[in-house]
Design a protein around this motif. Structure first.
Motif, PDB file in Angstrom:
ATOM      1  N   GLU A 177      49.444  25.040  79.493  1.00  0.00           N
ATOM      2  CA  GLU A 177      50.149  24.058  78.677  1.00  0.00           C
ATOM      3  C   GLU A 177      49.181  23.029  78.095  1.00  0.00           C
ATOM      4  N   THR A 178      48.182  22.618  78.865  1.00  0.00           N
ATOM      5  CA  THR A 178      47.168  21.684  78.368  1.00  0.00           C
ATOM      6  C   THR A 178      46.393  22.303  77.210  1.00  0.00           C
ATOM      7  N   ARG A 190      48.577  22.318  74.133  1.00  0.00           N
ATOM      8  CA  ARG A 190      48.710  20.966  73.580  1.00  0.00           C
ATOM      9  C   ARG A 190      47.435  20.549  72.852  1.00  0.00           C
ATOM     10  N   ASP A 191      46.275  20.833  73.478  1.00  0.00           N
ATOM     11  CA  ASP A 191      45.001  20.402  72.897  1.00  0.00           C
ATOM     12  C   ASP A 191      44.576  21.228  71.689  1.00  0.00           C
ATOM     13  N   GLY A 209      48.587  21.430  69.335  1.00  0.00           N
ATOM     14  CA  GLY A 209      49.472  20.280  69.307  1.00  0.00           C
ATOM     15  C   GLY A 209      50.859  20.542  69.867  1.00  0.00           C
ATOM     16  N   LEU A 210      51.021  21.599  70.623  1.00  0.00           N
ATOM     17  CA  LEU A 210      52.311  21.918  71.219  1.00  0.00           C
ATOM     18  C   LEU A 210      52.692  20.818  72.192  1.00  0.00           C
ATOM     19  N   ASP A 211      53.924  20.308  72.084  1.00  0.00           N
ATOM     20  CA  ASP A 211      54.314  19.234  72.988  1.00  0.00           C
ATOM     21  C   ASP A 211      55.173  19.707  74.157  1.00  0.00           C
ATOM     22  N   ARG A 212      55.622  20.960  74.135  1.00  0.00           N
ATOM     23  CA  ARG A 212      56.430  21.476  75.236  1.00  0.00           C
ATOM     24  C   ARG A 212      56.321  22.989  75.304  1.00  0.00           C
ATOM     25  N   SER A 213      56.260  23.501  76.518  1.00  0.00           N
ATOM     26  CA  SER A 213      56.312  24.946  76.725  1.00  0.00           C
ATOM     27  C   SER A 213      57.197  25.224  77.933  1.00  0.00           C
TER      28      SER A 213
END
Length: 155
Positions: free
Chosen positions: A49-50, A53-54, A57-61
């Motif tokens: 997930e990190t 996001r990095d 730019g995904l904010d949720r999985s």
């Protein structure tokens, strides 16, 4: 290894007669830094997930298991020095072309209804359930719940 309870996942265990609290734990190595255990599935999901996001730019999985399994009527096995065997039986005598089989052939339909009702009591949203295309006794429960972070013990 050291298990650190994640109390945000605590639930009463419905499979125990005596009131029993169940929860997940984070797994750490017993080194001086308490390094996360590299094969802990929850830790791996957090790392993935990190990265998502990095990098994009995904904010949720959503992470979690797929409930696909077999139901057997009878299992026999033995292991000795000179021989071993196993034998697995299931109540259904058909399995070819049985994806989404219907009653009266799908003998585990009521079982899946009960399993889905139990999952619902634990907050898991089940979309549907059906017979699977594997050999006899193959089942699938399709859920739509985000079941990780915190990953609940209800599963």
């Amino acid at each position: 290894m050291i298990l650190v309870p994640d109390l945000s996942t605590a639930v009463l265990d419905c499979f125990r007669e005596a009131p029993t609290l169940s929860f997940f734990a984070n797994i750490l190595l017993a080194d001086g830094r308490r390094t996360p255990f590299p094969q802990d599935g929850r830790m791996l999901a957090r790392q993935a997930e990190t990265v998502l996001r990095d990098t994009i730019g995904l904010d949720r999985s959503w992470w979690g298991p797929e409930f696909e399994f077999y139901v057997f009527s009878k299992v026999r096995f033995d292991t000795r020095t000179a021989a071993s065997y196993y034998e697995v039986e299931h109540a259904e005598e058909f399995f070819r072309n049985a994806y989404h089989a219907a009653n009266p052939f799908d003998v585990y339909d009521d079982f899946r209804d009960e399993a889905c009702a139990m999952l619902k009591r634990f907050g898991v949203r089940v979309k549907y359930h059906h017979h699977e295309a594997g050999s006899g006794g193959s089942r699938r429960l399709r859920h739509t719940s985000p079941i990780c972070f915190p990953l609940p013990t209800r599963l």
